[in-house]
Structure formats: C-alpha cells, structure tokens
Scaffold this active site. Structure first.
Site, PDB file in Angstrom:
ATOM      1  N   VAL A 499      47.604  -2.285  30.517  1.00  0.00           N
ATOM      2  CA  VAL A 499      48.951  -2.581  30.040  1.00  0.00           C
ATOM      3  C   VAL A 499      48.951  -3.728  29.034  1.00  0.00           C
ATOM      4  O   VAL A 499      47.967  -4.440  28.859  1.00  0.00           O
ATOM      5  CB  VAL A 499      49.900  -2.899  31.221  1.00  0.00           C
ATOM      6  CG1 VAL A 499      49.974  -1.720  32.159  1.00  0.00           C
ATOM      7  CG2 VAL A 499      49.422  -4.134  31.972  1.00  0.00           C
ATOM      8  N   GLU A 500      50.111  -3.907  28.361  1.00  0.00           N
ATOM      9  CA  GLU A 500      50.308  -4.916  27.322  1.00  0.00           C
ATOM     10  C   GLU A 500      49.238  -4.834  26.238  1.00  0.00           C
ATOM     11  O   GLU A 500      48.699  -5.832  25.774  1.00  0.00           O
ATOM     12  CB  GLU A 500      50.342  -6.329  27.929  1.00  0.00           C
ATOM     13  CG  GLU A 500      51.626  -6.621  28.679  1.00  0.00           C
ATOM     14  CD  GLU A 500      51.805  -8.096  29.018  1.00  0.00           C
ATOM     15  OE1 GLU A 500      51.051  -8.923  28.502  1.00  0.00           O
ATOM     16  OE2 GLU A 500      52.721  -8.393  29.797  1.00  0.00           O
ATOM     17  N   GLY A 501      48.942  -3.619  25.834  1.00  0.00           N
ATOM     18  CA  GLY A 501      47.915  -3.381  24.831  1.00  0.00           C
ATOM     19  C   GLY A 501      46.612  -3.028  25.512  1.00  0.00           C
ATOM     20  O   GLY A 501      45.909  -3.910  26.008  1.00  0.00           O
TER      21      GLY A 501
END
Length: 836
Positions: A499-501
């Site tokens: 997540v988050e990239g």
C-alpha cells in the site's frame, strides 16, 4: 616534459574540483602554454596551435556574452528536442513536496555539520503523558489474536476508546479540538500500537495520514474546517479517503472515476455541482466511515465553470449517508481485520461546496494528494513497520536466550546469531530512519523523495526482520494461536509492502525518478528554462543552469578521483562526530560523489529512455536510499549520546548498507549501455577495487549478544514497545523469564562443580522436572528460598513462552478464547500459590 604535463593534470583536477570561474581557466591555460614555451618544452608553432585549440574555446565559454550568442541557443534547442514529454500530472508529482537532506546527498558533498546540528526528535510533556497513559490504556484493551479470531476487527470498547480519547484527531490543531501532536508523536503512537495489534495501529494511523483532516487543514475553506475538523477530532465523524480504482491501481493519476459539472437539486434549490460516479477499492475505514473523501476526475462539457478554471483530478468530502453512496462490504487482506473495503456510487449529485477548498480547487486534487502524501508516507507505514519489527525482535531475542536445545541456549548457535544480527542491525537502522523522517516533517518539510525511501526500505527491512524471526522460532512460529506473537505479522507484512505505493513501483520509478529531477541542483532548473515562454529569459536561465551543471559534473569527477585515490581521507573532519564513526561519514561522501557523477552520465547517455530503464533507475535509487539510511543511523547515534553499547548495531547496519550501495553502483556500471564509459567510471570511482565489505561474523556475534543481554542497550533498541501485564501473553512471559535469566545462570554456575562430579543432577528444562528438582534441592538445603523462587518463576514463565496452542478438532479457535482467559487466571493463581 613529464613535469609540465603533470602540472597540467594537477591544475586541471584542482580547477575542476573547485569549479573555477572561466577567466581562471583561461589564465591557467595561457600560463601553462607560456611556461612550456619559455622552458623549451614546446616550440612556437606548438604554442600557437595550443592557443587556438585550447585557448579559443576557453575564451568562448568563459565569456558569457559570446557563449550566450554562439553556443547556448543551440544547446537549448537540442535540450528541448531530447527532453521527454511530460504530462501535467507527472509535472505535479515531480514538483510536489520539498527537498531536504536528499538534496545534500545528490550534491556530492553533503554538509554533515548541518545534519548533526538539527535537534534530536523529542516529545513534549503532554505528548509523553499521552504515550505513557492513553496509548497504554488503549493497547491493554486489545489483543491481536482476539481481534482476528473473535471480533474480526477491534472490540467495540477499544474502538470507542480510540474515538473518545482523540486518537483520530492527533494531527488536528487544538483550536478545532484536536491534539495538535507533532509528526514525531504521531509516529511514536503508531509504532507503539503496532507492537500490540495491527488492526488498532492501522485504524488510528489512517485518519492521521493522507485523508480528509490532512486535506482540509491545507486546502479546505474556513467553513469546511470549522464544520468538519471539530467533528473529526471528537471522533463523531469517522473518515476514509477513496483514491484507488480497480483499473488504475498504482497509476492513480489515471483514475477513471468522473464528476460531471452540472446543475442539480440540493436542499430544494438549483445548485451548481457535480454528478459523480466511482468504483473504488482497498479503502481503509471505508466500511465504517461516516465521511468519504473522494478523488475523481472533474469534466465540464457544458462550460459551466468560470473561464480559466481547468477541470481535472479533484477531491470532495461526501457524507456516507448521502443518497447513492455505497459502503459496508469488506476486503479481507491476509487475515488482517482492520476495516477496509470497496465503495461505489453512480451519478451521485454533490454540491460544489463539497469539493475540498470549494470551486477554486477544482482540478487541483492531484497536486494536493502528492503534497500531502509526501508528508504522510514518511510517518505511517515506516512507523507501523518499526513497531512490527520491535515486536519481532523483543519476542525472538528473549525466546532465543531462554530456549535451550542440546543443553545450550539457541541464541548461542552461530546460525541463529546470524539471523539475530540481521534483525538487530536492521531494526536499529529502521528506527533511526523513522525518527529522522518524522523530524523532517516537524521541521516543515514535505519530503517527497525521503518519504518514498523510508516507505520502501523500512517496510522491506521489516519483512526481513519478521522472516528471520520466524526462522528462529521454528515450530512455535508456524502454529497459529494466542501463544504465537509473530504469525499475524508474518501473514500481514505484504500489506505494508503493497500500500501507499507498491514497493516495486516505489523503487523502480519514484525514488530516483523523482529524486533525479527534484533533488539534483540543476536538472529542474534546466527543465523549467526549456519550457519558459519568454525567449530571452529562457536563454539566460538555461545558460546559467547548463554551464553550472557542467561545472558540477567536472567537480564531481575530480572529487571522485581524489576520493578513490585517498579513500576520502582528504575530506575535512566532521565536527561533533564520534571518532570511530568518521570513516562512515567519509564513505558516504565518497558514495555521494560517485552517485552524483553516475546520475549525470546516466541521464546524458540514456536521456529520456532512463525512465524506462527501470532496473538502472532502481539501482541508482538504492544508492541514494542507502546513503540516507546511513545518515539517519549516524545521526541517531549522536542524538543518543554515543552509547557504546549501541556501537555494534551502528557498525553492523552501516557496513551492511555500504555494501548494498556499492553493489548497486556496480550493478549500474555492469549494465550500463556504454561499456567503455562504464569501465572508465569504475576505474575513476574504485581505482583500487571495491572498498566495502559486509559485516563480519564477529560483529554479527556482538549484535546477537547485545540483543540477548538485559540492560539499557536492549531497552533503547526496543524503546516504546507495549508489554502487557498478562500472564497469558507470550511476550510478557518471555520478558519475565528473560529478566530472571542472569540469576538462573549464576545459580547454574554455582552448581556446575557438583553437577560435573555427579553429586547433583543437572538443572532440567521442563516445568514438571524443574519443580521436582527445586523441591529436592530445597529439601537438601542446597538452594536458598530466594533461589527457589527464581528457578520456579523462570521455569513457569519459560514454559508459557515456549508453548504452542491446540484447538478443538474443528479448529474453532474463536470458541477457545475463553479457555485462554481461564488459563491466564489459573497461571496467576499458581504464581500466587508458589509465592506463598
């Protein structure tokens, strides 16, 4: 002739190193030729030829007016042709946030004194009180096993406590009823919660990271702030933010969700707004949210927006009770039970005032998201991952010290020590990186590149720490149940990686791809000059940037040669740095110069294709990342007062990072398309071979021993973990047994002669046999009453810490939660009975 030529080489290197002005180059060339002619080294014809071949170009380049008339216009035209095309979303992503220490590392000559003079991250009295009271109280209300097996989420009591005590409003200013905690405090809270329960950490982390509160604080209208921020701070509104679409994924700029500008009915009157349709997934807190933050692409087919307003990606706040909003279903990410799920809506009309920032912020959502993510990504996942790693290290190091096989603690086996060394060294560097990144945010930075480095490398090292922990635990690690403190972390660590990239994307495209432009001292200036519409200004700006860039490359080439020949010994001493760490500062200086030089040649040779050469870009990013991680580690050691007990962690982690950076640099050179240039660069940077080696076995043994030694050093490594006051908790019992281990070993040492002579049986390991042995020894007067309690307590706690769970035949683990509670109470009764 030889001395004359040597003088030319030395003078050239010196002029390059100090980025001498053009006039000084002209004077030096003229003097060199005159000396050669006067000393009969060259004749008049040769001197004349040299003046034409060397002097004329030097004069041309040294004279700004000549250069700008005859050279720079052609270079600018060429640069415009080869510069890759860039969309507005790409430009927004590149220009979002700020540069900080990453720019120093890109410079080839980082200013260590500037870094070391920054204050150590610290907490206020109010923050320290909250961390030691409310955070501990919340941790005591949850249990990772019961959250996953019984509640499938947080218990209602824990979730209500988090909302009532302000955990969801830690970043909101006090004027709106929030806590207004620092970024470092935010990080501390998330980290500590992560040592107890992953669902708890995530559900507190997300509202304080990229989401409605953060966006409102920076971009919301006064009316939006006044209405929503107090409600978010009080926990009466539960926020989520919906960005990811099924067909966009990591390419968030390509979201297909649309909002058509139109007139519609709202509260009984005709209102300008948007008719929005969306399908989103992976939305944390989505199933229980009352306030939906939504990213979509605004379009204005009927030209209802004022002239000059460009539609595009926009962000809005929508109450989840609004007609047409669909929430409630959940994803199940690897047995993690934090609230996460999809949301959708079709032709949902929202008024324009629900756009964050109102109508003026239509089309500006992408930049808003990139700037907020630059700060939030530096805190949330790095902090959660450090908490997970501290949980793993605390539990595993105690287990290795107390668990015996072949009459020896397994923590003394070299194979186990190798894994423990990686765990301890990685954790020390991870925590240092977390602290420095949070400090950057507290200093007012929005460190886009640094946040990407922290997110990628801290989550990857957390994965390595958990994997090593599982190897040490062996059978205990693979049996699910409340006695297994690491299984859920092992299952769920890919979530942080994703997540988050996603980490592959972050490593291959973001760290270097963004850093090479943002943090480089000249590239962004050249790009801006090439797009400048004022021709005269474009020429002047480009000329300054381009020839400054040339001087920068020359200086780094000269510095790389000097560092390669001397091992960077010529670098001035770093003030206020520990003497035994100076070699690491010099090593990073050397790598920084090599990295800056390699970056420029990669961009020159590969041009626009560099962003498609992901493996080269990734390796260049690895070099930058390892330098940042080393910087954070060295600063942490200084901030902590240079405790010598921590030195093994510093040496191990820095040596490991230097070897990784070196391998990445060699990987770039080995795969560089211009083989001749790659060979020349390798000889320039590493003329005497590769200088950095992985940590030695002896150093790894020191780290493993430090992790299994009770005292301030181990507690600094594991600072701000939560340890339950619970006889049924495996971490708590492991710590209790670990604390008694020195006394147990002292008793065993006293009995060693009697055991060797056969007068006394060896102290057994099992709980039942230990009780019999202790009773017999006490009856014979061989041990004191205090020693009897020490051995009995150690046996009891060690027995609890090594046990694994079993369940009913249908594996109905939820039904066995009550059994665990009964066991806890029984163990307390046993302890009280033995104490009496």
């Amino acid at each position: 002739m030889g001395m004359w030529m040597l003088a030319a080489v030395v003078a050239t290197v010196a002029l390059m190193l100090f980025q001498a002005a053009g006039a000084l180059w002209v004077a030096a060339i003229a003097l060199w030729i005159v000396v050669g002619y006067a000393g009969d080294v060259i004749d008049a014809l040769a001197a004349a030829v040299m003046l034409v071949v060397l002097g004329a170009p030097a004069v041309l380049l040294a004279s700004k007016s000549l250069r700008r008339s005859l050279v720079s216009p052609h270079l600018l035209a060429l640069f415009k042709r080869i510069l890759p095309s860039m969309s507005e979303t790409e430009r927004d992503a590149l220009e979002a946030g700020t540069t900080w220490w990453d720019a120093d590392l890109f410079s080839g000559k980082p200013d260590w004194n500037k870094l070391l003079s920054l204050p150590a991250p610290s907490l206020s009295d109010e923050e320290q009180s909250f961390l030691g009271n409310e955070v501990n109280q919340l941790c005591a209300l949850v249990d990772d096993w019961e959250s996953t097996q019984l509640w499938q989420g947080l218990s209602p009591q824990a979730w209500q406590f988090a909302r009532d005590r302000g955990f969801l409003g830690m970043i909101i200013p006090k004027q709106y009823g929030g806590k207004q905690f620092s970024a470092y405090m935010h990080s501390q809270v998330v980290m500590k919660l992560s040592t107890r329960c992953s669902a708890l950490a995530v559900q507190v982390m997300v509202p304080n990271s990229l989401g409605p509160a953060e966006l409102l604080l920076h971009y919301g209208t006064d009316a939006q702030k006044d209405y929503y921020l107090p409600r978010l701070a009080a926990g009466t509104e539960v926020p989520c933010f919906a960005l990811t679409s099924p067909y966009a994924g990591s390419d968030a700029a390509a979201i297909p969700d649309t909002g058509v500008v139109c007139m519609g009915q709202f509260e009984g009157r005709e209102t300008l707004g948007l008719r929005v349709s969306w399908t989103k997934r992976y939305i944390t807190l989505g199933p229980v949210a009352t306030l939906l933050g939504l990213a979509f692409r605004a379009v204005d087919p009927d030209k209802l927006l004022p002239p000059g307003v460009e539609p595009g990606i926009s962000c809005a706040l929508i109450p989840t009770t609004h007609a047409g909003v669909v929430i409630g279903r959940r994803h199940w990410p690897l047995n993690a039970v934090f609230q996460n799920g999809p949301t959708s809506g079709s032709d949902v009309f929202i008024p324009m005032q629900w756009v964050i920032g109102g109508q003026p912020q239509i089309g500006k959502g992408w930049r808003m998201l990139m700037e907020c993510l630059a700060a939030g990504r530096a805190i949330s996942l790095p902090s959660a991952s450090v908490g997970t790693a501290k949980l793993a290290v605390r539990g595993t190091s105690a287990y290795a010290a107390i668990r015996r096989q072949f009459k020896t603690a397994i923590g003394k086996f070299e194979g186990v020590q190798e894994a423990l060394a990686r765990m301890g060294g990685n954790l020390y560097m991870m925590d240092a990186t977390r602290k420095l990144s949070a400090l950057a945010v507290d200093l007012g930075e929005k460190p886009a590149v640094i946040s990407a480095i922290a997110k990628y490398h801290v989550t990857e090292r957390a994965r390595a720490v958990v994997n090593d922990g599982m190897d040490v635990l062996g059978g205990k690690g693979i049996c699910m149940g409340p006695s297994n403190f690491l299984a859920r972390a092992y299952q769920q660590i890919p979530i942080a990686v994703t997540v988050e990239g996603a980490n592959i994307l972050t490593r291959c495209l973001i760290i270097f791809g963004q850093g090479a432009i943002r943090a480089h001292p000249y590239v962004l200036k050249e790009m801006h000059a090439s797009t400048e519409t004022d021709g005269r200004k474009a020429l002047l700006d480009f000329d300054d940037a381009f020839f400054g860039h040339v001087g920068f490359v020359c200086a780094n080439a000269a510095r790389a040669l000097c560092y390669g020949l001397t091992g960077a010994l010529l670098k001035p001493e770093v003030r206020a740095a520990a003497e035994d760490m100076l070699r690491y500062y010099r090593a990073v200086d050397r790598l920084s110069t090599a990295f800056a030089l390699m970056t420029d040649f990669a961009m020159f040779v590969l041009g626009g294709s560099l962003k498609r050469r992901e493996r080269i870009s990734a390796r260049l990013g690895d070099i930058l990342s390892q330098m940042y991680l080393i910087s954070a580690t060295l600063k942490r050691f200084e901030d902590d007062g240079r405790p010598q007990a921590d030195a093994p962690y510093v040496h191990w982690s820095v040596q490991d990072a230097l070897a990784r950076a070196q391998n990445a640099l060699i990987g770039v050179l080995d795969n560089f398309p211009n083989r001749a240039l790659a060979l020349a660069l390798r000889l320039l940077v590493f003329p005497f071979g590769l200088p950095y080696r992985e940590p030695s076995d002896a150093l790894g043994g020191e780290v493993a021993e430090a992790m299994q030694t009770a005292g301030p050093g181990r507690e600094r490594l594991l600072a701000d973990c939560f340890v339950a006051d619970d006889f049924g908790d495996p971490i708590a019992c492991g710590e209790l047994a670990f604390a008694l281990l020195p006394q147990v070993e002292a008793i065993e040492h006293r009995f060693k002669p009697a055991v060797h002579s056969g007068a006394l049986a060896a102290i057994p390991q099992s709980l039942v046999e230990m009780r019999e042995w202790v009773a017999d020894a006490a009856a014979s007067g061989l041990i004191t009453a205090e020693e009897r309690h020490v051995l009995s307590d150690f046996a009891r706690y060690a027995d609890i810490s090594i046990q694994v769970d079993d369940f009913s035949a249908d594996l109905n683990a939820a039904a066995d939660v009550g059994r665990r509670q009964a066991m806890t109470e029984r163990r307390k009764e046993m302890a009280e009975a033995e104490a009496e």
